[in-house]
Design an enzyme around this catalytic site. Sequence first.
Site, mmCIF file in Angstrom:
data_model
loop_
_atom_site.group_PDB
_atom_site.id
_atom_site.type_symbol
_atom_site.label_atom_id
_atom_site.label_comp_id
_atom_site.label_asym_id
_atom_site.label_seq_id
_atom_site.Cartn_x
_atom_site.Cartn_y
_atom_site.Cartn_z
ATOM 1 N N GLU A 32 31.953 67.103 24.234
ATOM 2 C CA GLU A 32 31.745 65.779 23.646
ATOM 3 C C GLU A 32 30.993 65.894 22.319
ATOM 4 O O GLU A 32 31.397 65.300 21.313
ATOM 5 C CB GLU A 32 30.971 64.902 24.634
ATOM 6 N N GLU A 65 24.536 73.306 18.435
ATOM 7 C CA GLU A 65 24.559 72.226 19.418
ATOM 8 C C GLU A 65 23.893 72.615 20.731
ATOM 9 O O GLU A 65 23.482 71.749 21.501
ATOM 10 C CB GLU A 65 26.006 71.802 19.670
#
Length: 212
Positions: A1, A78
């Site tokens: 995501e 991330e």
Amino acid sequence: EHMAFNGTKHFPKSDIVTFMESIGMRFGPSVNAFTSFDETVYMLQIPTDKPEVIDRSLLILEDWAHNVSFDPAEIDKERGVITEEWRLRRGAQARIQDQQFPVLLKGSRYAERMPIGKMDVIQNFKHDRLKQFYADWYRPDLMAVIVVGDFDKAAMEGLIRTHFAAVPAAPKPKPRPVFDVPKQPGTLYAVTTDPEAPMTTVSVYGKMAFRD
């Protein structure tokens, strides 16, 4: 995501956010996503008075469906973002939930892992494993596009077909597993405490089978 916002074929780097801001939208309220146990949902809120804006917004959705870049440097950046997101949620409510879920979801796969995953996996997975997950599960038979707003229905349907007809079907799709939450005899209960809990709460849940 998270990787969907860090570069795609037509929107490299942070160009998705840049485009949304150029049409008066903001990251968070107007462009966002969430992942629950069974789905990931991507959301765009846009003005509908300009056809070119609608078309380009659908291109963002199309890119998310099959053109996420997965730049190695962005993947590694991330890891820290997700770890911090996990850390910020580790308050009293999360610690209580850790004790409640194995009871509420006893006997189910859902009781074993929260959607955010385990931090040792987040910190150590190989890049190719993430790309394989995307290839396995981001495919047309597991997707739905929902558009709500003031627009011409036929024109919007045509745009959706234009953008998403090109998303390739998986040649050998993996079966999507379905995990039940089995019934339990009698009444299950959990009594949990935490020194940072601000109040006392009593909750009663009645579980039933999912209905279409």
